[in-house]
Design an enzyme around this catalytic site. Structure first.
Site, PDB file in Angstrom:
ATOM      1  N   GLY A  12       0.811  -1.213   0.000  1.00 23.41           N
ATOM      2  CA  GLY A  12       0.000   0.000   0.000  1.00 23.41           C
ATOM      3  C   GLY A  12       0.845   1.264   0.000  1.00 23.41           C
ATOM      4  N   ASP A  13       0.173   2.410  -0.174  1.00 24.62           N
ATOM      5  CA  ASP A  13       0.812   3.729  -0.138  1.00 24.62           C
ATOM      6  C   ASP A  13       1.891   3.901  -1.198  1.00 24.62           C
ATOM      7  OD1 ASP A  13      -0.808   4.231   2.050  1.00 24.62           O
ATOM      8  OD2 ASP A  13       0.704   3.573   3.484  1.00 24.62           O
ATOM      9  N   GLU A  14       1.730   3.263  -2.325  1.00 25.96           N
ATOM     10  CA  GLU A  14       2.731   3.355  -3.387  1.00 25.96           C
ATOM     11  C   GLU A  14       2.643   4.688  -4.119  1.00 25.96           C
ATOM     12  OE1 GLU A  14       0.472   0.934  -3.089  1.00 25.96           O
ATOM     13  OE2 GLU A  14       1.501  -0.990  -2.910  1.00 25.96           O
ATOM     14  N   LYS A  16      -0.777   5.569  -5.493  1.00 27.27           N
ATOM     15  CA  LYS A  16      -1.882   5.306  -6.434  1.00 27.27           C
ATOM     16  C   LYS A  16      -2.711   6.567  -6.692  1.00 27.27           C
ATOM     17  CE  LYS A  16      -3.257   2.131  -3.529  1.00 27.27           C
ATOM     18  NZ  LYS A  16      -2.113   2.032  -2.613  1.00 27.27           N
ATOM     19  N   ALA A  39      -7.967   3.156   3.339  1.00 24.16           N
ATOM     20  CA  ALA A  39      -7.096   3.754   2.329  1.00 24.16           C
ATOM     21  C   ALA A  39      -6.922   5.245   2.588  1.00 24.16           C
ATOM     22  CB  ALA A  39      -7.704   3.562   0.938  1.00 24.16           C
ATOM     23  N   GLY A  40      -5.761   5.751   2.187  1.00 19.09           N
ATOM     24  CA  GLY A  40      -5.531   7.190   2.182  1.00 19.09           C
ATOM     25  C   GLY A  40      -4.780   7.493   0.901  1.00 19.09           C
ATOM     26  N   HIS A  41      -5.437   8.126  -0.036  1.00 15.61           N
ATOM     27  CA  HIS A  41      -4.825   8.394  -1.344  1.00 15.61           C
ATOM     28  C   HIS A  41      -4.538   9.884  -1.461  1.00 15.61           C
ATOM     29  CE1 HIS A  41      -6.631   4.442  -3.120  1.00 15.61           C
ATOM     30  NE2 HIS A  41      -5.807   4.247  -2.122  1.00 15.61           N
ATOM     31  N   THR A  42      -3.248  10.202  -1.596  1.00 13.22           N
ATOM     32  CA  THR A  42      -2.830  11.605  -1.574  1.00 13.22           C
ATOM     33  C   THR A  42      -2.616  12.152  -2.979  1.00 13.22           C
ATOM     34  OG1 THR A  42      -1.638  11.001   0.429  1.00 13.22           O
ATOM     35  CG2 THR A  42      -1.200  13.195  -0.458  1.00 13.22           C
ATOM     36  N   THR A 129      -6.234  -0.354  10.613  1.00 16.60           N
ATOM     37  CA  THR A 129      -6.467   1.089  10.696  1.00 16.60           C
ATOM     38  C   THR A 129      -7.655   1.392  11.613  1.00 16.60           C
ATOM     39  OG1 THR A 129      -7.943   1.034   8.796  1.00 16.60           O
ATOM     40  CG2 THR A 129      -5.606   1.444   8.330  1.00 16.60           C
ATOM     41  N   GLN A 224      -5.049  -0.190  -1.122  1.00 11.12           N
ATOM     42  CA  GLN A 224      -4.059  -1.060  -0.480  1.00 11.12           C
ATOM     43  C   GLN A 224      -3.040  -1.552  -1.522  1.00 11.12           C
ATOM     44  OE1 GLN A 224      -7.675  -1.856   0.604  1.00 11.12           O
ATOM     45  NE2 GLN A 224      -7.122  -0.078   1.769  1.00 11.12           N
ATOM     46  N   THR A 239      -5.403  -7.040   4.560  1.00 12.76           N
ATOM     47  CA  THR A 239      -6.714  -6.437   4.702  1.00 12.76           C
ATOM     48  C   THR A 239      -7.762  -7.494   4.312  1.00 12.76           C
ATOM     49  OG1 THR A 239      -8.032  -4.462   4.287  1.00 12.76           O
ATOM     50  CG2 THR A 239      -6.823  -5.373   2.388  1.00 12.76           C
ATOM     51  N   THR A 301      -3.749   7.095   9.197  1.00  8.43           N
ATOM     52  CA  THR A 301      -3.585   7.000  10.651  1.00  8.43           C
ATOM     53  C   THR A 301      -2.427   7.843  11.178  1.00  8.43           C
ATOM     54  OG1 THR A 301      -2.129   5.107  10.350  1.00  8.43           O
ATOM     55  CG2 THR A 301      -4.470   4.626  10.688  1.00  8.43           C
ATOM     56  N   VAL A 413       8.850  11.709  -9.576  1.00  6.82           N
ATOM     57  CA  VAL A 413      10.016  12.336  -8.928  1.00  6.82           C
ATOM     58  C   VAL A 413       9.619  13.375  -7.875  1.00  6.82           C
ATOM     59  CG1 VAL A 413      11.591  11.875 -10.843  1.00  6.82           C
ATOM     60  CG2 VAL A 413      10.228  13.980 -10.866  1.00  6.82           C
TER      61      VAL A 413
HETATM   62  P1  GDP Z   1      -1.571   5.731  -2.071  1.00  5.67           P
HETATM   63  O1  GDP Z   1      -2.277   5.219  -0.870  1.00  5.67           O
HETATM   64  O2  GDP Z   1      -1.007   4.650  -2.914  1.00  5.67           O
HETATM   65  O3  GDP Z   1      -2.384   6.698  -2.871  1.00  5.67           O
HETATM   66  O4  GDP Z   1      -0.314   6.552  -1.511  1.00  5.67           O
HETATM   67  P2  GDP Z   1      -0.316   7.562  -0.258  1.00  5.67           P
HETATM   68  O5  GDP Z   1      -0.958   8.826  -0.653  1.00  5.67           O
HETATM   69  O6  GDP Z   1      -0.806   6.896   0.962  1.00  5.67           O
HETATM   70  O7  GDP Z   1       1.231   7.734  -0.017  1.00  5.67           O
HETATM   71  C1  GDP Z   1       2.092   8.195  -1.008  1.00  5.67           C
HETATM   72  C2  GDP Z   1       2.802   9.442  -0.438  1.00  5.67           C
HETATM   73  O8  GDP Z   1       3.915   9.756  -1.246  1.00  5.67           O
HETATM   74  C3  GDP Z   1       1.925  10.681  -0.470  1.00  5.67           C
HETATM   75  O9  GDP Z   1       2.295  11.521   0.603  1.00  5.67           O
HETATM   76  C4  GDP Z   1       2.285  11.324  -1.800  1.00  5.67           C
HETATM   77  O10 GDP Z   1       2.058  12.727  -1.811  1.00  5.67           O
HETATM   78  C5  GDP Z   1       3.750  11.024  -1.888  1.00  5.67           C
HETATM   79  N1  GDP Z   1       4.299  10.817  -3.232  1.00  5.67           N
HETATM   80  C6  GDP Z   1       3.722  10.256  -4.319  1.00  5.67           C
HETATM   81  N2  GDP Z   1       4.603  10.164  -5.330  1.00  5.67           N
HETATM   82  C7  GDP Z   1       5.761  10.685  -4.866  1.00  5.67           C
HETATM   83  C8  GDP Z   1       7.063  10.863  -5.432  1.00  5.67           C
HETATM   84  O11 GDP Z   1       7.344  10.498  -6.558  1.00  5.67           O
HETATM   85  N3  GDP Z   1       8.023  11.430  -4.644  1.00  5.67           N
HETATM   86  C9  GDP Z   1       7.758  11.838  -3.362  1.00  5.67           C
HETATM   87  N4  GDP Z   1       8.763  12.380  -2.671  1.00  5.67           N
HETATM   88  N5  GDP Z   1       6.557  11.692  -2.799  1.00  5.67           N
HETATM   89  C10 GDP Z   1       5.576  11.117  -3.542  1.00  5.67           C
HETATM   90  P1  IMO Z   2      -3.805   2.647   0.656  1.00  2.00           P
HETATM   91  O1  IMO Z   2      -4.972   2.463  -0.302  1.00  2.00           O
HETATM   92  C1  IMO Z   2      -1.166   0.916   3.650  1.00  2.00           C
HETATM   93  C2  IMO Z   2      -2.896  -2.076   6.345  1.00  2.00           C
HETATM   94  C3  IMO Z   2      -3.029  -1.710   7.805  1.00  2.00           C
HETATM   95  C4  IMO Z   2      -2.903  -3.072   8.447  1.00  2.00           C
HETATM   96  C5  IMO Z   2      -3.626  -3.970   7.459  1.00  2.00           C
HETATM   97  C6  IMO Z   2      -5.075  -4.250   7.816  1.00  2.00           C
HETATM   98  O2  IMO Z   2      -3.674   4.013   1.184  1.00  2.00           O
HETATM   99  O3  IMO Z   2      -2.557   2.106   0.033  1.00  2.00           O
HETATM  100  P2  IMO Z   2      -7.336  -2.854   7.825  1.00  2.00           P
HETATM  101  O4  IMO Z   2      -7.649  -1.493   8.347  1.00  2.00           O
HETATM  102  O5  IMO Z   2      -7.564  -3.027   6.382  1.00  2.00           O
HETATM  103  O6  IMO Z   2      -7.966  -3.934   8.638  1.00  2.00           O
HETATM  104  O7  IMO Z   2      -5.740  -3.026   8.085  1.00  2.00           O
HETATM  105  O8  IMO Z   2      -3.568  -3.312   6.211  1.00  2.00           O
HETATM  106  N1  IMO Z   2      -3.545  -1.126   5.404  1.00  2.00           N
HETATM  107  C7  IMO Z   2      -2.854  -0.273   4.632  1.00  2.00           C
HETATM  108  N2  IMO Z   2      -1.540  -0.007   4.563  1.00  2.00           N
HETATM  109  N3  IMO Z   2      -2.031   1.525   2.800  1.00  2.00           N
HETATM  110  C8  IMO Z   2      -3.351   1.245   2.834  1.00  2.00           C
HETATM  111  O9  IMO Z   2      -4.212   1.733   1.917  1.00  2.00           O
HETATM  112  C9  IMO Z   2      -3.822   0.348   3.812  1.00  2.00           C
HETATM  113  N4  IMO Z   2      -5.048  -0.130   4.141  1.00  2.00           N
HETATM  114  C10 IMO Z   2      -4.853  -1.034   5.100  1.00  2.00           C
HETATM  115  O10 IMO Z   2      -2.015  -0.828   8.212  1.00  2.00           O
HETATM  116  O11 IMO Z   2      -1.555  -3.467   8.460  1.00  2.00           O
HETATM  117 MG    MG Z   3      -2.254   5.435   1.204  1.00  4.78          MG
END
Ligand code: GDP
Ligand code: IMO
Ligand code: MG
Length: 423
Positions: A12-14, A16, A39-42, A129, A224, A239, A301, A413
């Site tokens: 997760g948190d790649e 997306k 999920a938290g999509h930034t 979460t 995720q 999850t 979180t 980047v």
């Molecule tokens: P998601 O859940 O896959 O949408 O990803 P998150 O939003 O949870 O986490 C990605 C974090 O990395 C966020 O704070 C984005 O603003 C940041 N981010 C995304 N792409 C890049 C990048 O190429 N470089 C840097 N430094 N930050 C990035």
């Molecule tokens: P996005 O979409 C990162 C992790 C939690 C925990 C496990 C189970 O932002 O990538 P849950 O609340 O689903 O029962 O938690 O999965 N987790 C994530 N980690 N990004 C997420 O979403 C996540 N959603 C759940 O931290 O380890």
């Molecule tokens: Mg996220």
């Protein structure tokens, strides 16, 4: 017209959310297919950072329709907060946000049950979460859930009461001593349900079928990551939904033969938030640097994310399970300044060297084997074209492409929409 998928390949948190926002201009419909407010999509643009939890990441564009699919679980209270945030930015969400009638609702008692279940696990907790995700999907597969479409029926509050009563008995069973005021929680919940009801509910599978016939371009947005998939992830530290490509078929009602491109997003290193095995995790200065430079704190979180080197064994597995056709490498900028970069290309497992993900990847079972590469020192964040890339970055990218047998078509980047380089 084909449907393209975008999903995370790690824990997760790649990034997306960022990439969905970047790609939305090429699509008519952005459709979330699973997960919920865990999920938290930034997204970042014009100097402002937005975090979405349930709403698809195409919502800031005028043209695209944003659909919350049947595979998603919705907490009306969090959903309302997301809508209020959009309203602050004058986003006319009512005209472009559609909700599947078959999406399930997260009730206040689902959240309490999540907390009670985690508390009862002690050290073995998942690190959830605490958004009620597990209990809600349990009620879905246990055939007890309440769906968005039920809100249009006259007896839904009765069904709500029966389910909430049952949940209260279950919460007592856990004996986790969690204090809560259900009346207060219900007040917020029922108010938020009214807001939800002001949106458009649809039979989304039919809507998507028609859209495909009309030649509309659809992008399915995952939440995720593949290693958190209920079947293919690091169970039980996962999850409760299918985060992999198949989840888009069940989470939207899109047939497998209609899916064309599968965009797999990965960070140039690895992070994980919550418990569970993570073979390439670092506990040294390098890991600390990744966390600090990459600002690795959970978008939902606020918890610090665990950091480590890129794990190609796990990434290859995710590429295979999803049928990834194009890779997108995120956060390349965070690796600037490391003299040496390590990439895990195999594991030592029970005395043998293996290059596939085994059933047990706990530290006592696997030791990562690394290939070392020369790092780069240039700041990538101001670059706008691949011709500016340092030689070592190109070598890193080409090495990954060769190992994963898949092209990397986007290199990110920086967090901003504009810091996105196409290859
Ligand atoms: P998601 O859940 O896959 O949408 O990803 P998150 O939003 O949870 O986490 C990605 C974090 O990395 C966020 O704070 C984005 O603003 C940041 N981010 C995304 N792409 C890049 C990048 O190429 N470089 C840097 N430094 N930050 C990035
Ligand atoms: P996005 O979409 C990162 C992790 C939690 C925990 C496990 C189970 O932002 O990538 P849950 O609340 O689903 O029962 O938690 O999965 N987790 C994530 N980690 N990004 C997420 O979403 C996540 N959603 C759940 O931290 O380890
Ligand atoms: Mg996220």
């Amino acid at each position: 017209m084909a449907v393209n998928l975008l999903l995370g390949l790690q824990w997760g948190d790649e990034g997306k959310g960022k990439i969905v926002d970047v790609l939305t201009k090429n699509y008519d419909i952005i459709a979330r297919f699973q997960g919920g407010p865990n999920a938290g999509h930034t997204l970042e643009f014009d100097g402002i950072k937005h975090v979405l939890h349930t709403i698809p990441s195409g919502i800031f564009h005028d043209k695209a329709v944003n659909l919350v699919g049947n595979g998603v679980v919705i907490d009306p209270v969090i959903f309302k907060k997301e809508l209020d945030n959009l309203a602050k930015f004058n986003i006319d969400y009512k005209s472009k946000l559609l909700i599947s009638r078959k999406a399930h609702l997260i009730l206040p008692t689902h959240r309490i049950l999540d907390a009670a279940s985690e508390a009862s696990k002690g050290k073995a907790k998942i690190g959830s979460t605490l958004k009620g995700i597990g209990p809600t999907y349990m009620d879905k597969t246990g055939r007890n859930g309440i769906r968005v479409g039920d809100l249009e029926l006259s007896d839904w509050k009765e069904r709500y009461r029966n389910l909430a009563n049952k949940h209260e008995a279950m919460i007592d069973f856990y004996d986790a001593k969690i204090e809560y005021d259900l009346q207060e929680l219900e007040q917020d919940f029922f108010e938020a349900v009214e807001t939800l009801k002001s949106l458009t509910f649809i039979d989304s599978e039919e809507y998507l079928h028609k859209a495909q016939k009309e030649g509309k371009k659809i992008l399915a947005e995952g939440a995720q990551g593949s290693l958190l998939d209920i079947d293919f992830g690091t169970y039980p530290f996962v999850t409760s939904s299918n985060t992999t490509a198949a989840g888009a078929c069940t989470g939207l009602g899109v047939a497998p033969n209609k899916i064309k491109e599968v965009f797999g997003i990965f960070k140039a290193y690895t992070t994980r938030v919550g418990s569970g095995p993570f073979p390439t995790e670092l506990f040294d200065e390098d890991g600390e640097t990744m966390g600090r430079v990459g600002n690795e704190f959970g978008a939902t979180t606020g918890r610090p994310r665990r950091c480590g080197w890129l794990d190609l064994v796990a990434l290859k597995y995710a590429v295979h399970v999803n049928g990834v056709t194009q890779l997108m490498m995120m956060k390349g900028d965070v690796l600037s300044g490391f003299n040496t970069l390590k990439v895990c290309t195999a594991y030592k497992y029970k005395g043998e060297t293996i290059d596939h993900l085994p059933y047990n990847i706990e530290p006592e079972n696997v030791t990562p084997i690394y290939t070392e590469m020369k790092g780069w020192s240039e700041d990538l964040t101001k670059m706008s074209d691949k011709s500016e890339f340092p030689k070592e970055l190109n070598e890193y990218i080409e090495f990954l492409e060769k190992e994963l047998e898949t092209p990397i078509t986007i290199v990110s980047v920086g967090p901003d929409r504009t810091q996105t380089i196409h290859r």
